[in-house]
Design a protein around this motif. Structure first.
Motif, PDB file in Angstrom:
ATOM      1  N   ASP A   8      17.290  28.304  -5.414  1.00  0.00           N
ATOM      2  CA  ASP A   8      17.711  27.726  -6.695  1.00  0.00           C
ATOM      3  C   ASP A   8      17.263  26.216  -6.580  1.00  0.00           C
ATOM      4  OD1 ASP A   8      18.581  29.967  -7.937  1.00  0.00           O
ATOM      5  OD2 ASP A   8      20.489  28.984  -8.363  1.00  0.00           O
TER       6      ASP A   8
ATOM      7  N   GLU B  37      18.463  22.783  -7.909  1.00  0.00           N
ATOM      8  CA  GLU B  37      19.406  22.176  -9.003  1.00  0.00           C
ATOM      9  C   GLU B  37      19.161  20.569  -9.128  1.00  0.00           C
ATOM     10  OE1 GLU B  37      23.246  25.051  -7.264  1.00  0.00           O
ATOM     11  OE2 GLU B  37      23.047  22.689  -6.653  1.00  0.00           O
TER      12      GLU B  37
ATOM     13  N   GLU C  87      21.710  24.512 -12.104  1.00  0.00           N
ATOM     14  CA  GLU C  87      20.614  25.110 -11.728  1.00  0.00           C
ATOM     15  C   GLU C  87      19.448  24.941 -12.771  1.00  0.00           C
ATOM     16  OE1 GLU C  87      18.777  29.421 -12.510  1.00  0.00           O
ATOM     17  OE2 GLU C  87      20.902  29.501 -11.965  1.00  0.00           O
TER      18      GLU C  87
END
Length: 423
Positions: free
Chosen positions: A334, A336, A347
């Motif tokens: 992910d 972010e 995210e």
């Protein structure tokens, strides 16, 4: 989808992966059903062979005027047994396929243990978090004050979780999408594809969105599904194909509207446009040979990170833990982004390696250049980036005390004459 041969060979390892995701064991029941199915198929083959032999014997008896009544009686009995075994095998096969379709991908051994996002691991952090001499506002406060972000008007048209953008903010969102596409096609080697936003059930199933995520998707009365992401049509372009291995990897990108029902999100991010039923996203999809997919995963994630760098945003890469890794992913990063108005990381991209999980569902294969039997490809997907969330990050990062927003230098070529958005 899973390979039953691999599951039979290592049922304990399969269940251990499920346990890491917080799910109960499933291998034993699948193996029992598979053994029953294999037994039914073996018995069916035996009966079919006997039926073929009887047909020859009956024919010979008739040609010689011999009594064939016993043979014919046996053939009639065999017909009933064959029909029963075919039904049994079909039922067991359907049960196995349905059960496998509900089970998530096997996890990469490098995925850390953990039940939720609190166990995700920081890989690296880049960019400087801006420090303000004033209390930074959230994107919806900025947008509403500018008169360019409207939620009540959108609710009047469509209900909650929709947004209307006007004027310079609408232009800024459009510029972001074009900037991302141009960078991914011009520098990162992706081919742009314009895709449908309505797909059939097979496309949703092949990309592991059905049956798992049916309640999070929108479906029309004639059975077409609104895409939750362009991953679905882009990845399905490989469905049923045997690709020349020499042409891999295939790298595709698309800017599309995406649609999600946000089931289970009641009460979460109700203000602003962080969690919407309709949003724009630039998607990245790669189709690779198995031995190249891990390298491709790193490359894809770096391509998405490059967008954040050029926009002057602070961001970090997280390796998701077992409990937070998505259904179809073997491993996920992910990205972010830091939102000054929220004082929080949110995210903005997920980049996942699905390995052969989707390829088995949609029967996508390649043939090695040196020959041999076709093999399943590996598929990868990632956001490059979510356009609405990038707009939010730009607004909050580049805001001024008077509520105006400076246009990042990287976007000014897409917005001639506009360097500052003000009321």
């Amino acid at each position: 989808m899973h390979d039953m041969r691999a599951l039979r060979a290592d049922p304990a390892g399969f269940d251990a992966d499920l346990a890491r995701r917080g799910l109960p064991a499933a291998a034993a029941l699948l193996v029992v059903r598979d053994e029953a199915r294999r037994g039914a198929l073996t018995a069916l083959q035996d009966r079919q062979s006997r039926r073929n032999a009887l047909a020859k014997q009956i024919g010979q008896a008739r040609r010689t005027a011999s009594d064939s009544s016993a043979l014919e009686a046996e053939a009639i009995a065999l017909r009933g047994e064959i029909e029963m075994l075919e039904r049994d095998a079909a039922v067991l096969d359907g049960q196995i396929r349905a059960a496998l379709a509900e089970l998530p991908n096997r996890l990469d051994p490098a995925v850390p243990d953990g039940a939720d996002e609190s166990a995700n691991v920081l890989v690296h952090e880049r960019g400087e978090r801006r420090h303000f001499a004033f209390a930074p506002r959230q994107h919806f406060e900025l947008g509403e004050a500018l008169g360019m972000m409207q939620f009540e008007q959108a609710a009047k048209l469509s209900g909650s979780r929709f947004t209307i953008l006007r004027g310079a903010l609408a232009r800024l969102e459009r510029a972001l999408g074009q900037f991302m596409l141009d960078l991914h096609t011009g520098e990162n080697g992706y081919q742009e594809v314009a895709v449908p936003v309505l797909v059939n059930e097979a496309a949703m199933y092949g990309t592991d969105k059905l049956p798992k995520f049916a309640d999070q998707s929108f479906v029309t009365t004639d059975g077409r599904w609104l895409i939750p992401t362009a991953e679905v049509p882009l990845t399905m372009l490989a469905a049923g194909e045997i690709i020349d291995g020499a042409t891999l990897p295939h790298r595709l990108t698309a800017l599309s509207n995406c649609f999600r029902s946000e089931a289970g999100a009641a009460g979460r991010d109700t203000r602003g446009m962080l969690r919407q039923h309709q949003f724009q996203k630039v998607e990245l999809v790669s189709v690779t040979a198995p031995d190249a997919s891990d390298t491709e995963h790193e490359r894809m994630t770096s391509c998405a990170e490059g967008i954040l760098d050029r926009l002057g945003l602070a961001w970090r890469r997280m390796l998701l833990c077992a409990g937070d890794t998505g259904f179809g992913a073997a491993r996920t990063y992910d990205l972010e982004v830091w939102l000054p108005g929220q004082q929080a990381w949110r995210e903005i991209s997920s980049c996942s390696n699905a390995r052969d999980f989707q390829a088995r569902r949609m029967h996508a294969r390649f043939r090695n250049s040196v020959g041999g039997a076709p093999e399943f490809v590996h598929t990868l997907n990632g956001s490059g980036l979510a356009v609405g969330r990038t707009l939010i990050a730009v607004m909050e990062t580049w805001q001024a005390a008077d509520g105006s927003i400076t246009v990042p230098p990287a976007l000014r070529g897409y917005l001639p004459g506009l360097e500052r958005i003000a009321a």
